[in-house]
Structure formats: structure tokens, C-alpha cells
Write a protein that holds these residues in place. Structure first.
Motif, PDB file in Angstrom:
ATOM      1  N   VAL A 152       2.586  15.556 -22.779  1.00 54.01           N
ATOM      2  CA  VAL A 152       2.562  14.096 -22.787  1.00 54.01           C
ATOM      3  C   VAL A 152       1.136  13.677 -22.456  1.00 54.01           C
ATOM      4  CG1 VAL A 152       3.449  11.970 -21.767  1.00 54.01           C
ATOM      5  CG2 VAL A 152       4.976  13.944 -22.078  1.00 54.01           C
ATOM      6  N   HIS A 153       0.459  13.108 -23.435  1.00 51.85           N
ATOM      7  CA  HIS A 153      -0.928  12.690 -23.280  1.00 51.85           C
ATOM      8  C   HIS A 153      -0.944  11.244 -22.810  1.00 51.85           C
ATOM      9  CE1 HIS A 153      -4.965  11.695 -25.478  1.00 51.85           C
ATOM     10  NE2 HIS A 153      -5.112  11.753 -24.168  1.00 51.85           N
ATOM     11  N   VAL A 154      -1.255  11.037 -21.532  1.00 52.93           N
ATOM     12  CA  VAL A 154      -1.242   9.705 -20.935  1.00 52.93           C
ATOM     13  C   VAL A 154      -2.634   9.097 -21.032  1.00 52.93           C
ATOM     14  CG1 VAL A 154      -0.698   8.348 -18.886  1.00 52.93           C
ATOM     15  CG2 VAL A 154       0.581  10.455 -19.353  1.00 52.93           C
ATOM     16  N   VAL A 155      -2.714   7.943 -21.684  1.00 55.84           N
ATOM     17  CA  VAL A 155      -3.989   7.269 -21.908  1.00 55.84           C
ATOM     18  C   VAL A 155      -3.974   5.904 -21.228  1.00 55.84           C
ATOM     19  CG1 VAL A 155      -5.524   6.279 -23.652  1.00 55.84           C
ATOM     20  CG2 VAL A 155      -4.346   8.422 -24.116  1.00 55.84           C
ATOM     21  N   ARG A 211       1.657  10.940 -27.272  1.00 56.43           N
ATOM     22  CA  ARG A 211       0.731  10.063 -26.563  1.00 56.43           C
ATOM     23  C   ARG A 211       1.469   8.864 -25.992  1.00 56.43           C
ATOM     24  NH1 ARG A 211      -3.320   8.415 -30.385  1.00 56.43           N
ATOM     25  NH2 ARG A 211      -4.146  10.518 -30.094  1.00 56.43           N
ATOM     26  N   VAL A 212       1.151   8.524 -24.744  1.00 53.48           N
ATOM     27  CA  VAL A 212       1.741   7.378 -24.062  1.00 53.48           C
ATOM     28  C   VAL A 212       0.615   6.536 -23.477  1.00 53.48           C
ATOM     29  CG1 VAL A 212       3.178   6.634 -22.125  1.00 53.48           C
ATOM     30  CG2 VAL A 212       3.856   8.616 -23.479  1.00 53.48           C
ATOM     31  N   LEU A 228      10.499   9.780 -23.991  1.00 52.13           N
ATOM     32  CA  LEU A 228       9.966  11.009 -23.424  1.00 52.13           C
ATOM     33  C   LEU A 228      11.074  12.030 -23.182  1.00 52.13           C
ATOM     34  CD1 LEU A 228       7.235   9.779 -20.909  1.00 52.13           C
ATOM     35  CD2 LEU A 228       6.944  10.738 -23.201  1.00 52.13           C
ATOM     36  N   ALA A 229      12.247  11.564 -22.794  1.00 49.03           N
ATOM     37  CA  ALA A 229      13.383  12.475 -22.613  1.00 49.03           C
ATOM     38  C   ALA A 229      13.750  13.135 -23.938  1.00 49.03           C
ATOM     39  CB  ALA A 229      14.578  11.722 -22.041  1.00 49.03           C
ATOM     40  N   ALA A 299      -9.434   3.727 -31.465  1.00 43.14           N
ATOM     41  CA  ALA A 299      -8.415   4.632 -31.999  1.00 43.14           C
ATOM     42  C   ALA A 299      -7.098   4.498 -31.251  1.00 43.14           C
ATOM     43  CB  ALA A 299      -8.912   6.075 -31.930  1.00 43.14           C
ATOM     44  N   TYR A 300      -7.182   4.199 -29.954  1.00 39.31           N
ATOM     45  CA  TYR A 300      -5.974   4.069 -29.145  1.00 39.31           C
ATOM     46  C   TYR A 300      -5.433   2.635 -29.124  1.00 39.31           C
ATOM     47  CZ  TYR A 300      -7.230   8.703 -27.317  1.00 39.31           C
ATOM     48  OH  TYR A 300      -7.546  10.035 -27.188  1.00 39.31           O
ATOM     49  N   GLY A 301      -6.104   1.729 -29.827  1.00 36.12           N
ATOM     50  CA  GLY A 301      -5.604   0.366 -29.952  1.00 36.12           C
ATOM     51  C   GLY A 301      -6.017  -0.584 -28.851  1.00 36.12           C
ATOM     52  N   TYR A 302      -7.089  -0.262 -28.124  1.00 34.10           N
ATOM     53  CA  TYR A 302      -7.558  -1.145 -27.060  1.00 34.10           C
ATOM     54  C   TYR A 302      -8.614  -2.114 -27.591  1.00 34.10           C
ATOM     55  CZ  TYR A 302      -5.280   1.847 -23.600  1.00 34.10           C
ATOM     56  OH  TYR A 302      -4.357   2.547 -22.864  1.00 34.10           O
TER      57      TYR A 302
END
Length: 309
Positions: A152-155, A211-212, A228-229, A299-302
Motif C-alpha cells: 500500500v503506497h501511501v502518498v 496507491r492511497v 484495502l481489505a 501525477a498524483y493529482g495535487y
């Protein structure tokens, strides 16, 4: 084979929050940052998330007995030597390509695999969560024979991460004697780019990566946990999320080996975004971080321009 949900990303991105909520789900055992187990727990005897010293925690004693016949049988110096040889950010390209001394990579990964398998057996969980975050360790674990690795890639917005790294935060497990590491905004921006890019590379090597975004996770934690589950291979029932309330979660005692002070929280944990950086990160530093991280922020939408609240 242990099924491991590995939480990755740069520190101060919200991984401890995600871990604590995942740890409330049935069939999930959250272990904290296992990467620090060898030094902070086995050698330094710091506090488990339950509040006990490591040697006094029944859960971790049972894990050590199951994994190694007791923690005294772990050659921590060997673990550290292997870490220095294989678990470094600069080694990630070679780890990804398999151009390392793979016997050493697998030996190092095996120490973690034994902990994961023992924790799963002791807890009865189907999934264990390791919130170590380190991108290099995730690339090492890819080569473990006995680990079903799911990442789980937490950004989090790089500017929020940068502000958080400037804050002075005591480490409760040291009874206030030590503080958490701090970085300058420029340094944290470079690290944010490097670690997040490394998880993108891991996905391109065939490892399941989800990615989260921290901000979206807190907007709807119920939906995020369901997704995620599913990613972890678990099916939830509605009652499994009863610990989530409006604006907070009710947490039980956990057994986190290391991590953010949030790991000691029991009872009510507020679920709200920490956007203090919008007003408190000096404009010059905000622009610097925004410029350094601009391609990946996009790329991450910020948004690259953030108005003060």
C-alpha cells in the motif's frame, strides 16, 4: 506463506493512521515498523504500542519464541550488517533488476519472513501489516520466498510532509528522552521524490501495489478500508467497521513495534486532515517544495497552487 500488507511511503505521510485503522479489522494484525524491531526493541527494549517494554510484552515474547526460539537467538549484528549491504535507497535499481548478491538479500528478507509468519500464527490473523515505509526494504521483500507481498503506497502532499518534518515531536517510547528526526523542507522534498518513485518502480516489477492518498483516505475512511481489505484478500462485513464513527475511530490496544506516537493511542482517535502547512509553511519553502516535487505532485493529482485557508 505469510500474507503481508506493507505500508510504504515517506514518513509523515499518514502510514501510522492507515495502519491503526487496518489493525482494527478482523483477521488483521498490525505490527508497526518492523524495520526498527532489531535495534529499538530487541536491543534497546523500547515500549511496544501496548505500553509495556518489549521484553514485558506477552505478544512479542510469543512471536520471538515461535520465530527464533526466543529473541536472544537473533543475531542482531548480522541483521544490521545485511541491512547495510542490501537495504539502501541507492541499491534500489539493482534490487529491482536482481543484480545484487541475492543470497544476502534473501537471508535478510528471511529474518522478516520469520517474524511475519510467527505473528500471523500467534495472532490467528490472515494478514499482517508492516508499516516500515522504507522503499528499499519493500524491494528486498519482493525476493522473499515465504512472503505474499502486497504494498500500500501511501502518498501525501509533499508540502504537508515537508512541514511535518520541521516539527519537534517527542518519542514517547523513550520516556521523552529523544525526539523524532527532523528534515529541512528541501531535504524532505528530495526524499519524497525518491521514495515515491521507488514504489512506482516496484509496481512495474510486478508487485501488487495500491496507491492511497492520505487526503482522500481521511475524506472517506470507510470506503478506503473496504478497498484495502479487498486488496489484501479479505471480505468485510458491515459490523467489522463499527469502530469507525463520525469524525473519529475507537481504537483498541495494539502491539506496534515502532512508529509514530499515534501508535500508543487507545480509545478515540480524531479523523481529520492535518492541513496546518497551508498557513504555517513559509511561502518560500512552500514554493521550493512545490518546484522540486512538481512532476510527481501533478501525477498524483495535487494542485501546484494552494491558497491559504
Amino acid at each position: 506463506m505469510a500474507r503481508v500488507l506493507y505500508l510504504g511511503g515517506l514518513g509523515r505521510s499518514g502510514t501510522t493512521l492507515v495502519e491503526r485503522l487496518l489493525g482494527e479489522l478482523p483477521s488483521v494484525c498490525a505490527l508497526g515498523e518492523v524495520v526498527h524491531l532489531w535495534q529499538r526493541d530487541i536491543l534497546d527494549n523500547e515500549r511496544c504500542g501496548c505500553g509495556s517494554r518489549f521484553t514485558g510484552c506477552t505478544f512479542w515474547k510469543r512471536v520471538g519464541d515461535k520465530a527464533f526460539g526466543g529473541w536472544a537467538n537473533v543475531d542482531v549484528q548480522r541483521v544490521h550488517a545485511l541491512r547495510d549491504l542490501v537495504e539502501r535507497t541507492r541499491h534500489i535499481p539493482r534490487l529491482a533488476a536482481g543484480h545484487m548478491a541475492m543470497d544476502q538479500v534473501k537471508e535478510y528478507a528471511n529474518f522478516y519472513a520469520k517474524v511475519y509468519a510467527a505473528a500471523a500464527e500467534v495472532s490467528g490473523a490472515k494478514v499482517v501489516v508492516d508499516s516500515s515505509k522504507h522503499s528499499a526494504l519493500a524491494h528486498v521483500l519482493r525476493w522473499a520466498d515465504d512472503v505474499d507481498l502486497r504494498v500500500v503506497h501511501v502518498v501525501r502532499d509533499a508540502r504537508g510532509v515537508a512541514y511535518s518534518w520541521t516539527k519537534t515531536i517527542a518519542r514517547p517510547e523513550t520516556d521523552g528522552e529523544e525526539e523524532m528526526t527532523r528534515y529541512s523542507p528541501g531535504r524532505s522534498a528530495l526524499l519524497w521524490n525518491a521514495h515515491n518513485a521507488a514504489f512506482g518502480l516496484l509496481a512495474r516489477r510486478g508487485v501488487p501495489v495500491r496507491r492511497v492518498r492520505y487526503e482522500e483516505f481521511l475524506t472517506d475512511p470507510r470506503a478506503a478500508l473496504i478497498h484495502l481489505a479487498e486488496f489484501a484478500g479479505l471480505t468485510l462485513q458491515p459490523a467489522d467497521l463499527d469502530f469507525l464513527k463520525t469524525g473519529h475511530a475507537d481504537l483498541r490496544v495494539g502491539h506496534s513495534a515502532a512508529g509514530n506516537p499515534m501508535r500508543f493511542t487507545v480509545g478515540r482517535l480524531p479523523l481529520r486532515r492535518d492541513d496546518a502547512w497551508v498557513n504555517k509553511l513559509p511561502p518560500a519553502q512552500r514554493r521550493l517544495v512545490g518546484a522540486v516535487c512538481a512532476p510527481m505532485l501533478r501525477a498524483y493529482g495535487y494542485p501546484l497552487q494552494q491558497k491559504e485557508a
